[in-house]
Design a protein around this motif. Sequence first.
Motif, PDB file in Angstrom:
ATOM      1  N   TYR B  33     -17.987 -20.568 -25.167  1.00 31.56           N
ATOM      2  CA  TYR B  33     -18.672 -21.157 -24.022  1.00 31.56           C
ATOM      3  C   TYR B  33     -17.648 -21.668 -23.004  1.00 31.56           C
ATOM      4  CZ  TYR B  33     -22.671 -21.766 -27.293  1.00 31.56           C
ATOM      5  OH  TYR B  33     -23.686 -21.587 -28.205  1.00 31.56           O
ATOM      6  N   TYR B  35     -17.575 -24.458 -19.757  1.00 32.48           N
ATOM      7  CA  TYR B  35     -18.276 -25.523 -19.065  1.00 32.48           C
ATOM      8  C   TYR B  35     -17.392 -26.072 -17.949  1.00 32.48           C
ATOM      9  CZ  TYR B  35     -21.282 -25.811 -23.225  1.00 32.48           C
ATOM     10  OH  TYR B  35     -22.150 -25.536 -24.265  1.00 32.48           O
ATOM     11  N   PHE B  45     -22.956 -26.051 -17.906  1.00 29.04           N
ATOM     12  CA  PHE B  45     -22.794 -24.750 -18.551  1.00 29.04           C
ATOM     13  C   PHE B  45     -22.451 -23.683 -17.513  1.00 29.04           C
ATOM     14  CE2 PHE B  45     -23.596 -21.182 -21.214  1.00 29.04           C
ATOM     15  CZ  PHE B  45     -24.344 -20.289 -20.477  1.00 29.04           C
ATOM     16  N   TYR B  48     -21.641 -17.952 -21.534  1.00 32.39           N
ATOM     17  CA  TYR B  48     -21.671 -17.931 -22.994  1.00 32.39           C
ATOM     18  C   TYR B  48     -21.478 -16.511 -23.483  1.00 32.39           C
ATOM     19  CZ  TYR B  48     -24.257 -17.747 -27.492  1.00 32.39           C
ATOM     20  OH  TYR B  48     -24.656 -17.522 -28.793  1.00 32.39           O
ATOM     21  N   ASP B  56     -24.132 -14.370 -21.404  1.00 34.60           N
ATOM     22  CA  ASP B  56     -25.129 -15.127 -20.638  1.00 34.60           C
ATOM     23  C   ASP B  56     -24.404 -15.771 -19.463  1.00 34.60           C
ATOM     24  OD1 ASP B  56     -27.478 -17.837 -21.463  1.00 34.60           O
ATOM     25  OD2 ASP B  56     -26.878 -16.976 -19.551  1.00 34.60           O
ATOM     26  N   LEU B  91     -13.786 -26.716 -19.338  1.00 34.69           N
ATOM     27  CA  LEU B  91     -13.721 -26.819 -20.794  1.00 34.69           C
ATOM     28  C   LEU B  91     -14.222 -25.542 -21.443  1.00 34.69           C
ATOM     29  CD1 LEU B  91     -15.205 -30.394 -21.068  1.00 34.69           C
ATOM     30  CD2 LEU B  91     -12.944 -29.779 -21.874  1.00 34.69           C
ATOM     31  N   PRO B  98     -24.178 -21.107 -34.489  1.00 42.02           N
ATOM     32  CA  PRO B  98     -24.614 -21.398 -33.118  1.00 42.02           C
ATOM     33  C   PRO B  98     -24.610 -22.867 -32.738  1.00 42.02           C
ATOM     34  CG  PRO B  98     -26.060 -19.797 -34.129  1.00 42.02           C
ATOM     35  CD  PRO B  98     -25.159 -20.281 -35.216  1.00 42.02           C
ATOM     36  N   GLN B 101     -20.111 -26.615 -31.881  1.00 41.30           N
ATOM     37  CA  GLN B 101     -19.092 -26.225 -30.928  1.00 41.30           C
ATOM     38  C   GLN B 101     -17.823 -27.044 -31.125  1.00 41.30           C
ATOM     39  OE1 GLN B 101     -20.647 -25.180 -26.747  1.00 41.30           O
ATOM     40  NE2 GLN B 101     -21.874 -26.893 -27.388  1.00 41.30           N
ATOM     41  N   PHE B 103     -14.458 -27.965 -28.956  1.00 37.93           N
ATOM     42  CA  PHE B 103     -13.969 -27.910 -27.594  1.00 37.93           C
ATOM     43  C   PHE B 103     -12.445 -27.902 -27.532  1.00 37.93           C
ATOM     44  CE2 PHE B 103     -17.493 -28.389 -24.629  1.00 37.93           C
ATOM     45  CZ  PHE B 103     -18.530 -28.745 -25.468  1.00 37.93           C
ATOM     46  N   GLY B 104     -11.933 -27.231 -26.523  1.00 40.01           N
ATOM     47  CA  GLY B 104     -10.536 -27.332 -26.185  1.00 40.01           C
ATOM     48  C   GLY B 104     -10.280 -28.567 -25.341  1.00 40.01           C
TER      49      GLY B 104
END
Lengths: 111, 112
Positions: B33, B35, B45, B48, B56, B91, B98, B101, B103-104
Motif C-alpha cells: 500500500y 499512503y 490511501f 494498493y 487498486d 508512507l 490482508p 499492515q 509500515f515503513g
Amino acid sequence: QQQVKQSPQSLIVQKGGISIINCAYENTAFDYFPWYQQFPGKGPALLIAIRPDVSEKKEGRFTISFNKSAKQFSLHIMDSQPGDSATYFCAAQNTGNQFYFGTGTSLTVIP
Amino acid sequence: GAGVSQSPSNKVTEKGKDVELRCDPISGHTALYWYRQSLGQGLEFLIYFQGNSAPDKSGLPSDRFSAERTGGSVSTLTIQRTQQEDSAVYLCASSFVPDTQYFGPGTRLTVL
C-alpha cells in the motif's frame, strides 16, 4: 468525505490515568478495525485490532471497545505512561482490503 | 528481521520536477500500500497492490501520480510535475495477510 471520524484531536493525560480516543464510521461494509501508534519520524505501528463479531478486546493496558449498532469504536489506554505519548490513528478496512484512517489523536502523558 | 524500508528518507525538489519514491516491502508480503500523510492529517490511501492482480488506483489524486511494483516486490511511486500541495510524508506498508499492515518510516517530500 472522511470515512472514519476520530476525536479528540489532542489529549493530555496525567501519568496513571486513562486515555480514551473515539472513532465513528458510516460504512457497514467495514469488517476490521485496527488502531495504530505513531512516534515522530516513524511509520505507524499496529497496536491492537478488533473485528465486529466481538464487543471488546484487551491486550495488556490497551482495550478496544466496539459498538456495532452505533458504528463506534474506542481505544482505552489504562495506567497511561509517558512512553505512550504518541499519535494514535484508528482505521477501518473494507472487504476490498482498502483501509480508511482517522485524522489522528496526539496523546501527551504528563509525568 | 528486516522491516519495510523506504528511500529516500527526505526529498526536496523544485516545483515542476518529477520525483520517484521507493519502497522495499518485507520479503514474502504479497500486498503493498501507498499512503500520503499531510501535516495534521490522517493517512490518505493512494494505491494498493495485491499479488499479480491489477492494482487498486482509486486513491491517486491526479494523473500526475503513478506507481508500479516490479516482480511483486519493490514498488516505486512517481509524482510528475510536482506541486507545492504534494508536500507530505509518503508512507508505504506491506502485508502478508490482508489485515496486518507493516509500515515503513516514510519519505518526507518537500516541494519548493
